[in-house]
Design a protein around this motif. Sequence first.
Motif, PDB file in Angstrom:
ATOM      1  N   ALA A 100       0.826  -1.211   0.000  1.00  0.00           N
ATOM      2  CA  ALA A 100       0.000   0.000   0.000  1.00  0.00           C
ATOM      3  C   ALA A 100       0.861   1.261   0.000  1.00  0.00           C
ATOM      4  O   ALA A 100       0.532   2.252  -0.639  1.00  0.00           O
ATOM      5  N   VAL A 101       1.981   1.218   0.715  1.00  0.00           N
ATOM      6  CA  VAL A 101       2.819   2.419   0.758  1.00  0.00           C
ATOM      7  C   VAL A 101       3.834   2.443  -0.380  1.00  0.00           C
ATOM      8  O   VAL A 101       4.696   3.316  -0.411  1.00  0.00           O
ATOM      9  N   GLY A 102       3.725   1.482  -1.306  1.00  0.00           N
ATOM     10  CA  GLY A 102       4.506   1.632  -2.523  1.00  0.00           C
ATOM     11  C   GLY A 102       5.538   0.559  -2.810  1.00  0.00           C
ATOM     12  O   GLY A 102       6.319   0.713  -3.743  1.00  0.00           O
ATOM     13  N   ALA A 103       5.570  -0.526  -2.015  1.00  0.00           N
ATOM     14  CA  ALA A 103       6.499  -1.604  -2.337  1.00  0.00           C
ATOM     15  C   ALA A 103       6.057  -2.254  -3.638  1.00  0.00           C
ATOM     16  O   ALA A 103       4.893  -2.599  -3.800  1.00  0.00           O
ATOM     17  N   ARG A 104       6.986  -2.401  -4.572  1.00  0.00           N
ATOM     18  CA  ARG A 104       6.659  -3.091  -5.813  1.00  0.00           C
ATOM     19  C   ARG A 104       6.867  -4.594  -5.598  1.00  0.00           C
ATOM     20  O   ARG A 104       7.455  -5.008  -4.603  1.00  0.00           O
TER      21      ARG A 104
ATOM     22  N   LEU B 166       0.156  -0.518  11.319  1.00  0.00           N
ATOM     23  CA  LEU B 166       1.589  -0.229  11.502  1.00  0.00           C
ATOM     24  C   LEU B 166       2.332  -1.557  11.567  1.00  0.00           C
ATOM     25  O   LEU B 166       1.761  -2.570  11.954  1.00  0.00           O
ATOM     26  N   LEU B 167       3.588  -1.550  11.191  1.00  0.00           N
ATOM     27  CA  LEU B 167       4.373  -2.787  11.281  1.00  0.00           C
ATOM     28  C   LEU B 167       4.892  -2.935  12.704  1.00  0.00           C
ATOM     29  O   LEU B 167       5.596  -2.072  13.210  1.00  0.00           O
ATOM     30  N   PRO B 168       4.536  -4.041  13.370  1.00  0.00           N
ATOM     31  CA  PRO B 168       4.790  -4.165  14.811  1.00  0.00           C
ATOM     32  C   PRO B 168       6.273  -4.164  15.186  1.00  0.00           C
ATOM     33  O   PRO B 168       6.628  -3.760  16.282  1.00  0.00           O
ATOM     34  N   ARG B 169       7.135  -4.614  14.263  1.00  0.00           N
ATOM     35  CA  ARG B 169       8.549  -4.724  14.637  1.00  0.00           C
ATOM     36  C   ARG B 169       9.325  -3.434  14.407  1.00  0.00           C
ATOM     37  O   ARG B 169      10.497  -3.337  14.771  1.00  0.00           O
ATOM     38  N   LEU B 170       8.683  -2.461  13.780  1.00  0.00           N
ATOM     39  CA  LEU B 170       9.374  -1.199  13.504  1.00  0.00           C
ATOM     40  C   LEU B 170       8.976  -0.151  14.529  1.00  0.00           C
ATOM     41  O   LEU B 170       7.862  -0.163  15.052  1.00  0.00           O
TER      42      LEU B 170
ATOM     43  N   ALA C 267       8.781   6.313   8.098  1.00  0.00           N
ATOM     44  CA  ALA C 267       9.749   6.453   7.005  1.00  0.00           C
ATOM     45  C   ALA C 267       9.560   5.415   5.903  1.00  0.00           C
ATOM     46  O   ALA C 267      10.123   5.555   4.818  1.00  0.00           O
ATOM     47  N   LEU C 268       8.752   4.373   6.173  1.00  0.00           N
ATOM     48  CA  LEU C 268       8.625   3.245   5.246  1.00  0.00           C
ATOM     49  C   LEU C 268       8.350   3.652   3.786  1.00  0.00           C
ATOM     50  O   LEU C 268       9.042   3.186   2.874  1.00  0.00           O
ATOM     51  N   PRO C 269       7.376   4.535   3.537  1.00  0.00           N
ATOM     52  CA  PRO C 269       7.125   4.887   2.126  1.00  0.00           C
ATOM     53  C   PRO C 269       8.351   5.515   1.463  1.00  0.00           C
ATOM     54  O   PRO C 269       8.608   5.283   0.283  1.00  0.00           O
TER      55      PRO C 269
ATOM     56  N   GLN D   4      -2.826   5.806  15.521  1.00  0.00           N
ATOM     57  CA  GLN D   4      -3.432   6.390  14.337  1.00  0.00           C
ATOM     58  C   GLN D   4      -2.694   7.660  13.928  1.00  0.00           C
ATOM     59  O   GLN D   4      -2.577   7.960  12.751  1.00  0.00           O
ATOM     60  N   ARG D   5      -2.153   8.378  14.903  1.00  0.00           N
ATOM     61  CA  ARG D   5      -1.366   9.571  14.557  1.00  0.00           C
ATOM     62  C   ARG D   5      -0.094   9.176  13.797  1.00  0.00           C
ATOM     63  O   ARG D   5       0.303   9.845  12.827  1.00  0.00           O
ATOM     64  N   VAL D   6       0.543   8.068  14.248  1.00  0.00           N
ATOM     65  CA  VAL D   6       1.728   7.586  13.530  1.00  0.00           C
ATOM     66  C   VAL D   6       1.335   7.228  12.095  1.00  0.00           C
ATOM     67  O   VAL D   6       2.027   7.572  11.129  1.00  0.00           O
ATOM     68  N   ALA D   7       0.173   6.557  11.966  1.00  0.00           N
ATOM     69  CA  ALA D   7      -0.286   6.170  10.629  1.00  0.00           C
ATOM     70  C   ALA D   7      -0.555   7.409   9.774  1.00  0.00           C
ATOM     71  O   ALA D   7      -0.262   7.432   8.579  1.00  0.00           O
ATOM     72  N   ILE D   8      -1.102   8.451  10.404  1.00  0.00           N
ATOM     73  CA  ILE D   8      -1.356   9.699   9.658  1.00  0.00           C
ATOM     74  C   ILE D   8      -0.025  10.317   9.227  1.00  0.00           C
ATOM     75  O   ILE D   8       0.123  10.797   8.093  1.00  0.00           O
ATOM     76  N   ALA D   9       0.963  10.266  10.125  1.00  0.00           N
ATOM     77  CA  ALA D   9       2.283  10.791   9.765  1.00  0.00           C
ATOM     78  C   ALA D   9       2.856  10.014   8.583  1.00  0.00           C
ATOM     79  O   ALA D   9       3.462  10.578   7.679  1.00  0.00           O
ATOM     80  N   ARG D  10       2.638   8.684   8.572  1.00  0.00           N
ATOM     81  CA  ARG D  10       3.111   7.868   7.459  1.00  0.00           C
ATOM     82  C   ARG D  10       2.417   8.264   6.159  1.00  0.00           C
ATOM     83  O   ARG D  10       3.030   8.280   5.091  1.00  0.00           O
TER      84      ARG D  10
END
Lengths: 430, 246
Positions: A343-347, B100-104, B111-113, B174-180
């Motif tokens: 969803a966040v853009g991983a291909r 959210l990814l639990p291990r991050l 920063a993931l995107p 949800q705020r973290v998700a909004i930041a993402r």
Amino acid sequence: MTFVNVLRTALSGIAANKLRTGLTMLGIIIGVASVIATLALGNGARAAVENSFRFLGSDQIQVSGQFTVEDGEPKPAGKLLSYEDGLTLPDAAPLIDRVEMTVRGSGKVRHGQTTLDMPFTGVDAGALTSMIADGKVQPVGWPAGDLLTSEAFLARGRFFTHSEVAAGAQVCVLGYKTADDLFLGDDPIGQTVWINRKPCEVIGVIAELETVDEQERTRSKPNETFYLPVSTAVQNLFENDPWVEITARVTDEARMDEAKTQIAAHLRLRHGIEQGNDGKWLDDFRLTTKKDILGVQQDAARTFSVLLAALAVVSLVVGGFGIMNVMLVSVTERTREIGVRMAVGARQQDVVLQFLLEAALLSLAGGLVGILVGILAIPLAASLNAGLALLDPASIPVALLVALATGIIFGLYPALRAARLDPIEALRYE
Amino acid sequence: MNDQNPVIETQNLTKTYRMGAADVLALRGVDMRIGAGDFVALMGSSGSGKSTMMHLLGCLDTPTAGRYLLEGRDVGSLSAQERARVRNQRIGFIFQTFNLLPRLTALDNVALPLLYRAAGGQGDNGTSRLDHGAGSRATGKQSPRERALAALTRVGLADRAGHRPTQLSGGQRQRVAIARALVGDPALILADEPTGNLDSSTGGDIMRLLAELHAEGRTLLLVTHDRAVAEQAEYTLHMRDGRLLP
């Protein structure tokens, strides 16, 4: 996604399941350890041959007589290899450009009032070089690992020349102690000694030698001997034809088998050898190359190697399926994570790379442990193979590559499955 | 509505699913325009087609027929790889379950995107048509972590950057998700029931945060079945039986 980030992601995926990861790696560990041990066996056999047959160059064929043992005494199986056999060989066998012959015997050497009885060797001009290549003796006090030269083997004077050997010149080179005992400190060069009542000019004295193997030093007497040109020795010092050792040098290393055929044909003709009922030649000689010796040694190691190699393959396949299984579980467990990443853009290739790298790291970690286990297991392998096992340094990268390939091959399917997930379904996954 | 520069424009958008032997018409030709800077609620009951609509608008799926123009670019017929890039650079998702990814850590989640963007080849260039618009920040040479921290600061969670999702409350998650969703400076933020898993007070905070983002010039599409939530948007679109109600 940069490689470092993929790596970090993959590492954290592995770290999340330490026990499962460890169990999965077991197959890879055993497999890689077997690879290391297998290659060590082959390497050990090779090293043993290298060590004990150093004198035999890879372009040389050793010709030796066949002996049978009767009443504990070796008896020749047919005709002895004679000096004439060797002398005529280069002309009869086109692939042989020259031969070196050695004849051993014992005789009396006299100077003034002193007479000594001792073994001697009739040799070719290249004998010093052969002695260096053989590596069994060295000048006393020679620093270990230092390169030997022919000059270092001579205390005084010089060795025979090819023309002296060809002509059967009446010259000799004395061992260190022989020269000392006969001349009591005087310079022997140019003097005449009597060998079996025939005059012989001393042209050189060999340096004081000792065996490289320290345990043999008390038994062997490398300094109580003398050397003659093989031609001179054969003509003057034997009543009957002596048997000689022949080393034939082949002009083309790629045609060793052809050269062997030529030598065999020559000797069969000279020795009058016939074929047996089964069509096999009843040879009274034996032709040996370095490759032959290596083959015999490796045959011995082979049976065990095959077992180990089979263990390696089975373990790697089991380990590979273990990795595949763990990765499939991991993909299922992390379906939602995959959905989020998409969803966040991983291909698709990002997802493939992540899971493939995770599998590769898993197998590589197993590979590293396996290398360690393999190295520790080498003494065990050696004890099962007459002590012949030696770590082959090249086997370490080979083992790592094998581990890596296993991880990638068996990780591919789970990785592709992850990448083919529908992001919508993956995000809904509970 | 800003009709000059629509962020979203769909023409006769149609989606058919195959369920066993039968075809299910989820969308029956939707024409939708959403202008830049709009804050729109999309309402409808279960089965109305609003989820399908959101998946199509989010480039998670492709339409069976019709056109979908995102910032004037036809994205309805893109390949999976091109859609991934559009999601990465032009769309921010906010989910009901946060995802959210639990291990991050919070920071790494945000920063993931940007990490997937780094290897995207074209980076931030070429798709930043709306960067001159209100609300976009100077994002030039900052590292992903710096940008993620800025986004976390924007939602008021800079002090929780090193926390993992399990160490955060629902509202904080949800705020973290909004930041993402914000971090990539997207053209469109898609929020799917963002308050659905939160109590009303926390939900109110999240809605106020979304309203602030709207005030800063962001374009938001809020998918919900909750009338009270929808009322906080600028205007509401209603869907029923795969159609947009007039």
